[in-house]
Design a protein around this motif. Structure first.
Motif: not given
Length: 564
Positions: A170-192
């Motif tokens: 995923l990191k290689t093939v869908r770099h932009e999508q992966w970066a946006e998705l993991t950015g959201l994931q980290k923000a919500v995960g930190r809030a939890i």
């Protein structure tokens, strides 16, 4: 430590302290006191100490309905509960009655044993008991938070799941999508994590993630739509070969869409948990917030299970087809990241994702266990049969048992057909030898079997009769025909051939099948048992019999009974 069924039947025989196990949802429980073996502790995170105290108070108030006794009722108010996932065997044991857990006051009762010593006694209160005693009505918002916390724990457990195989791609093939998705994931995960640390969703915590739902929903809907499209397309392909062609072309996209959906769904659900935690702060005093909390938790739970089903259904098909491919001869590959990977490696990726989805879905699907050689087996080569079983494994349903396996052939029907059959078998053996090039064992099998070569593989299961062309099955993993045992109308076993060859005729609702076995098979016990297993399923439904009898001319006397 374990639960034993030889519990006492009255409070005088209860060793102190007594544990109370309160089922809050299938597979999860609040435990007050010592937890039995097989229980996995889960963090509370969003369930406040106030909610925990409210639940304990409501249980203590209703203790008479549960026949807990004063000692257990006091423990509910004084002991800090733990939220646990219950092992399947523990749930089964505690839900059983009489033989494993004694009953006292309508509640299951058993001793807790650790290292061979009795250390306490457990009372098990099923979820239905909470409803009957009015506990759920008294502490509805608190129980709603526990329900969403349980599913949140399941999803957050994916952090420890070994998903590096697809994540690296995923990191290689869908770099932009992966970066946006993991950015959201980290923000919500930190809030939890922050909410878990302070014990509630504070205004500042909520402010940092408020407004993220639109982007989370966008990613989740995109990958869910992709997954549904893959599943719908595969469903249109009824044969294994057609499904495999689609997977060979789209296997990479399927796995990446599934993994992306898993991550997007987890982040979206964490956001819903934060919304629920925020609404919970006012739910006790504001009826509107209480109704909102109930809707958030109800909708999130429904979506949770729906997405798990979407993923599990596609992963089950993907894992099965790739696993069949991995068992076929030669170097089987799947196009992946502008190159190719072995089918076995890609099957491992699918299996890995399926295991993760099973965990969050309460084992929605099960990977079939390797098949053992059935007691009724008629085959020339044990080694070849072992290979066949590795392929057959992926065609057998989870609740299906393989009862018999046999190599056979379709007999010729006349002299000309017999000559043609012999020529055909010779050409078939020659073709198999060429197809088996560079595979020494299969070349020897094809050359030595010659005209005595069986061309059908028949498997009788507890639900179906599976028929496969041997060459097609071993080269492509294809089952040609699956006949429900309910369609079997008549079976004829013939053993009067001068050469000692047995034949079986299988008459079904729509088709007839005729099989001939090898020399000496007329006295072979396995062939006779195969015929008996099929004959045991013979039945003519009344509707079919009556439809035939309608053609009889009118009679004044009652028709004769059909003899069996």
């Amino acid at each position: 430590m374990a639960i034993d069924g030889d519990g006492a039947a009255d409070d005088e025989r209860v060793p102190a302290p007594e544990s109370v196990i309160v089922e809050v949802s299938p597979g999860t429980a609040l435990v007050y006191g010592e937890a039995p073996e097989g229980f996995e502790l889960m963090p509370f995170r969003l369930v406040t100490t106030g909610d925990q105290a409210a639940i304990a108070s409501a249980l203590a108030t209703a203790s008479a309905a549960f026949n807990l006794g004063g000692q257990a009722a006091n423990a509910l108010r004084q002991v800090q509960p733990g939220l646990y996932r219950m092992a399947a065997e523990s749930v089964a044991k505690m839900h059983s009655t009489g033989a494993t857990l004694m009953q006292s006051g309508g509640q299951s009762l058993g001793t807790i044993v650790q290292h061979g010593q009795v250390v306490g006694q457990a009372r098990f209160i099923p979820a239905g008991g909470l409803q009957a005693a009015g506990v759920l009505a008294a502490v509805g918002p608190a129980m709603a938070m526990i329900a969403i916390q349980v599913q949140l724990n399941e999803l957050q457990g994916l952090i420890s799941q070994n998903l590096e195989l697809t994540e690296g791609v995923l990191k290689t093939v869908r770099h932009e999508q992966w970066a946006e998705l993991t950015g959201l994931q980290k923000a919500v995960g930190r809030a939890i994590e922050e909410a878990g640390e302070v014990g509630e969703v504070t205004p500042l915590i909520w402010q940092n993630v408020h407004g993220s739902e639109k982007d989370l929903q966008k990613h989740r809907d995109l990958f869910r739509r992709n997954v549904k499209n893959h599943a719908a397309t595969l469903a249109l392909h009824k044969g294994h070969t057609e499904r495999l062609q689609y997977i060979e072309k789209n296997g990479e996209a399927m796995l990446l869409d599934l993994h992306s959906l898993l991550l997007a769904h987890r982040s979206w659900f964490e956001y819903q948990a934060l919304r629920a935690g925020r609404a919970r702060l006012e739910a006790g005093s504001n009826p509107s917030e209480a109704r909102l909390l109930e809707k958030i938790t109800s909708d999130a739970s429904s979506e949770y299970h729906a997405v798990v089903e979407d993923m599990a259904g596609l992963l089950e098909t993907l894992t099965r087809e790739l696993s069949i491919l991995a068992e076929l001869p030669g170097k089987q590959t799947i196009p992946f990241t502008k190159a190719s990977r072995s089918a076995r490696d890609v099957a491992a990726m699918a299996t890995q994702l399926l295991a993760a989805v099973e965990r969050i879905g309460g084992s929605a699907r099960k990977i079939p266990a390797p098949l053992e050689r059935p007691a009724t087996t008629y085959a020339k080569s044990d080694e070849r049969m072992a290979k066949d079983l590795r392929i057959l494994r992926w065609h057998v349903r989870a609740d299906e048992e393989v009862l018999a396996l046999a190599m056979t052939r379709t007999p010729p029907t006349g002299a000309i057909e017999s000559v043609g059959d012999g020529i055909g078998r010779g050409l078939g053996a020659l073709g198999s030898a060429f197809e088996a090039a560079f595979r020494r064992q299969d070349i020897l099998e094809a050359a030595t079997e010659g005209l005595d070569r069986d061309d059908l593989l028949v498997s009788v299961t507890s639900q179906r009769v599976l028929i496969a062309d041997v060459d097609e099955f071993r080269s492509h993993g294809v089952i040609r025909k699956a006949i429900p045992t309910s369609d079997i109308r008549y079976v004829r076993f013939r053993d009067d051939n001068p050469e000692g060859v047995a034949e079986v005729d299988l008459i079904t609702r729509t088709d007839d099948y005729h099989w001939r076995f090898g020399n000496g098979s007329a006295t072979d016990a396995a062939v006779k048992r195969l015929g008996a297993l099929l004959a045991d399923q013979m039945a003519i439904p009344d509707s079919e019999r009556e439809a035939l009898l309608v053609a009889l001319p009118f009679r004044t006397e009652a028709p004769k009974e059909i003899t069996r």
